[in-house]
Design a protein around this motif. Sequence first.
Motif, PDB file in Angstrom:
ATOM      1  N   UNK A   7       6.020   0.703 -38.102  1.00  0.00           N
ATOM      2  CA  UNK A   7       5.908   2.164 -38.056  1.00  0.00           C
ATOM      3  C   UNK A   7       5.261   2.611 -39.358  1.00  0.00           C
ATOM      4  N   UNK A   8       4.048   3.167 -39.281  1.00  0.00           N
ATOM      5  CA  UNK A   8       3.319   3.623 -40.472  1.00  0.00           C
ATOM      6  C   UNK A   8       2.141   2.718 -40.765  1.00  0.00           C
ATOM      7  N   UNK A   9       0.945   3.300 -40.714  1.00  0.00           N
ATOM      8  CA  UNK A   9      -0.279   2.523 -40.968  1.00  0.00           C
ATOM      9  C   UNK A   9      -0.937   2.931 -42.264  1.00  0.00           C
ATOM     10  N   UNK A  10      -0.123   3.215 -43.318  1.00  0.00           N
ATOM     11  CA  UNK A  10      -0.663   3.368 -44.673  1.00  0.00           C
ATOM     12  C   UNK A  10      -1.115   1.985 -45.140  1.00  0.00           C
ATOM     13  N   UNK A  11      -1.532   1.850 -46.403  1.00  0.00           N
ATOM     14  CA  UNK A  11      -2.024   0.551 -46.846  1.00  0.00           C
ATOM     15  C   UNK A  11      -0.996  -0.568 -46.695  1.00  0.00           C
ATOM     16  N   UNK A  12       0.280  -0.247 -46.910  1.00  0.00           N
ATOM     17  CA  UNK A  12       1.306  -1.295 -46.888  1.00  0.00           C
ATOM     18  C   UNK A  12       1.603  -1.760 -45.462  1.00  0.00           C
ATOM     19  N   UNK A  13       1.778  -0.802 -44.535  1.00  0.00           N
ATOM     20  CA  UNK A  13       2.033  -1.163 -43.141  1.00  0.00           C
ATOM     21  C   UNK A  13       0.849  -1.907 -42.538  1.00  0.00           C
ATOM     22  N   UNK A 287      15.631  -4.682 -38.564  1.00  0.00           N
ATOM     23  CA  UNK A 287      14.881  -3.632 -39.277  1.00  0.00           C
ATOM     24  C   UNK A 287      14.583  -4.093 -40.701  1.00  0.00           C
ATOM     25  N   UNK A 288      13.330  -3.898 -41.160  1.00  0.00           N
ATOM     26  CA  UNK A 288      13.002  -4.164 -42.566  1.00  0.00           C
ATOM     27  C   UNK A 288      12.144  -3.014 -43.095  1.00  0.00           C
ATOM     28  N   UNK A 289      12.424  -2.597 -44.332  1.00  0.00           N
ATOM     29  CA  UNK A 289      11.633  -1.547 -44.983  1.00  0.00           C
ATOM     30  C   UNK A 289      10.688  -2.192 -45.981  1.00  0.00           C
ATOM     31  N   UNK A 290       9.454  -1.657 -46.066  1.00  0.00           N
ATOM     32  CA  UNK A 290       8.494  -2.138 -47.061  1.00  0.00           C
ATOM     33  C   UNK A 290       7.786  -0.935 -47.698  1.00  0.00           C
ATOM     34  N   UNK A 291       7.240  -1.148 -48.896  1.00  0.00           N
ATOM     35  CA  UNK A 291       6.450  -0.103 -49.570  1.00  0.00           C
ATOM     36  C   UNK A 291       7.295   1.098 -49.946  1.00  0.00           C
ATOM     37  N   UNK A 292       6.657   2.280 -49.895  1.00  0.00           N
ATOM     38  CA  UNK A 292       7.345   3.497 -50.345  1.00  0.00           C
ATOM     39  C   UNK A 292       8.574   3.822 -49.496  1.00  0.00           C
ATOM     40  N   UNK A 293       8.702   3.262 -48.315  1.00  0.00           N
ATOM     41  CA  UNK A 293       9.910   3.487 -47.512  1.00  0.00           C
ATOM     42  C   UNK A 293      11.126   2.850 -48.204  1.00  0.00           C
ATOM     43  N   UNK A 304       2.623   1.295 -57.455  1.00  0.00           N
ATOM     44  CA  UNK A 304       3.235   1.583 -56.149  1.00  0.00           C
ATOM     45  C   UNK A 304       2.661   0.754 -55.008  1.00  0.00           C
ATOM     46  N   UNK A 305       1.346   0.809 -54.830  1.00  0.00           N
ATOM     47  CA  UNK A 305       0.734   0.056 -53.726  1.00  0.00           C
ATOM     48  C   UNK A 305       0.844  -1.443 -53.990  1.00  0.00           C
ATOM     49  N   UNK A 306       0.671  -1.826 -55.263  1.00  0.00           N
ATOM     50  CA  UNK A 306       0.735  -3.263 -55.575  1.00  0.00           C
ATOM     51  C   UNK A 306       2.097  -3.846 -55.195  1.00  0.00           C
ATOM     52  N   UNK A 307       3.172  -3.105 -55.513  1.00  0.00           N
ATOM     53  CA  UNK A 307       4.511  -3.582 -55.129  1.00  0.00           C
ATOM     54  C   UNK A 307       4.644  -3.629 -53.609  1.00  0.00           C
ATOM     55  N   UNK A 308       4.128  -2.598 -52.945  1.00  0.00           N
ATOM     56  CA  UNK A 308       4.236  -2.522 -51.483  1.00  0.00           C
ATOM     57  C   UNK A 308       3.457  -3.644 -50.798  1.00  0.00           C
ATOM     58  N   UNK A 309       2.264  -3.969 -51.324  1.00  0.00           N
ATOM     59  CA  UNK A 309       1.478  -5.041 -50.708  1.00  0.00           C
ATOM     60  C   UNK A 309       2.198  -6.379 -50.873  1.00  0.00           C
ATOM     61  N   UNK A 310       2.882  -6.551 -52.008  1.00  0.00           N
ATOM     62  CA  UNK A 310       3.654  -7.797 -52.187  1.00  0.00           C
ATOM     63  C   UNK A 310       4.852  -7.838 -51.233  1.00  0.00           C
ATOM     64  N   UNK A 311       5.479  -6.680 -50.997  1.00  0.00           N
ATOM     65  CA  UNK A 311       6.552  -6.624 -49.973  1.00  0.00           C
ATOM     66  C   UNK A 311       5.993  -7.091 -48.635  1.00  0.00           C
TER      67      UNK A 311
END
Length: 404
Positions: A7-13, A287-293, A304-311
């Motif tokens: 759910x969510x197609x930002x850079x991390x999703x 359920x798993x949360x990644x990025x800013x979620x 922010x994005x760097x941490x999310x991409x590693x998630x």
Amino acid sequence: MFDVVIVGGGPVGACAGALLARGTRGAAGLSVALLEPRLPGPAAADARHDPRVVALSRASERLLRRAAAWSQIPPSRLSAYERMRIWHESIAPTSTAVLVFDAADVGEPNLGYIAESRALQVALLAAFVDAGGHIEAAPLTALTIGEEEVQVSTPQGTLGARLVVGADGAQSAVRAAAGLTVEARPYGQTAIVANVATERSHEATAWQRFMHDGTLAFLPLADGTSSIVWSADDSRAMSLVSLSDGAFAAELDRASDHALGRTSLVSERLSFPLMRLAAPRYVAQRVALIGDAAHVVHPLAGQGVNLGLLDAAALAQQVTNASAAREDPGALRVLRAYERWRKSEVAAMAMSIDAFDRLLAHGAGPVARLAQRGLSWVNASQEVRRFFIRRALGLSGELPEAAR
Ligand SMILES: Cc1cc2nc3c(=O)[nH]c(=O)nc-3n(C[C@H](O)[C@H](O)[C@H](O)COP(=O)(O)OP(=O)(O)OC[C@H]3O[C@@H](n4cnc5c(N)ncnc54)[C@H](O)[C@@H]3O)c2cc1C
């Protein structure tokens, strides 16, 4: 029925989707659907740079290459930076005490890239589709978590999955629907972003000045202009936003101590209230949360994005490996391993970012003065500089296989 619904197609999703659908060495890709109600189109080739940009680390570059997204970012929307110049307002920008990180110190061609956020997102969504992923241009409306599967509802219908990934940003609906809590604290600061033309060349350098009431960064763009990220206390930011373009540029020149000469705005100004956010749990059954979620950090370190991409890469690795071993990819045991891995890495980064903010950007008193002088001490030792450069490159900590 899919293996995974994101759910969510930002850079991390989108990155999680591309990695999961492609699979890893030795593990086949999974069937993945992604919900994103606000799908961006590519910018026109001659369109000016959008003021929303992100600094990408070497680790992020590697995993974007692995996701087959890197080559899809137009070169005009991506610029490498070779140096960082960091100083406190107590010294001049030309002082030899300015802390300089140079890629040459560690034998690297650059320290990372500044990418237009929209171009990054478009490239990752394209890579996801190329890998066989399915996109629904719709929001999540309800989530039903069962023993064997999750039902993900949109206004168009319901998708079944063994795992749902919440990549839907700071106000995550997945997080709320799964009953996962969040600790949120406003910084009392607002970030203003804009693109500016500068009198002197940016020299492929990221410039950052710490002041008693905030932080100002100039990030170099491919067309010779710079993207500014100015995090100021809320009341100061409000008055900066209300100024005319000319008066704002004059304030910017003062705040940067004319490091790049006179500036003029070449884009609109956007502002973002800043908040620290941390979910105590990143996962629940299926359920798993990644990025800013899962976590939001102060933008002063551009992480922010760097941490999310590693998630995204860590979760994709755990889940594809579990699936290859014929394990249930939504099982809590699999997801907990992801949570243990990423929560400690994110907490360590968030703590050091907050220390920078408290001591360098807002600090008064002896400890803050010591930290402010510490910048030039770091500068004096090549070994210590190298240590920090490796961290800036994102090459410390336990990296997912896709980022190695
Ligand atoms: C001023 C500023 C500067 C920054 N600079 C940097 C930087 O230099 N480097 C860096 O690494 N980070 C930076 N960041 C942080 C970075 O922008 C965020 O960490 C990043 O955007 C998070 O990506 P995400 O995909 O997790 O979430 P988001 O980008 O918020 O994407 C979430 C997506 O979910 C979708 N969505 C929301 N609700 C639903 C729903 N109900 N159903 C379906 N979809 C939904 C949204 O449409 C959106 O596309 C900065 C942040 C700010 C504020």
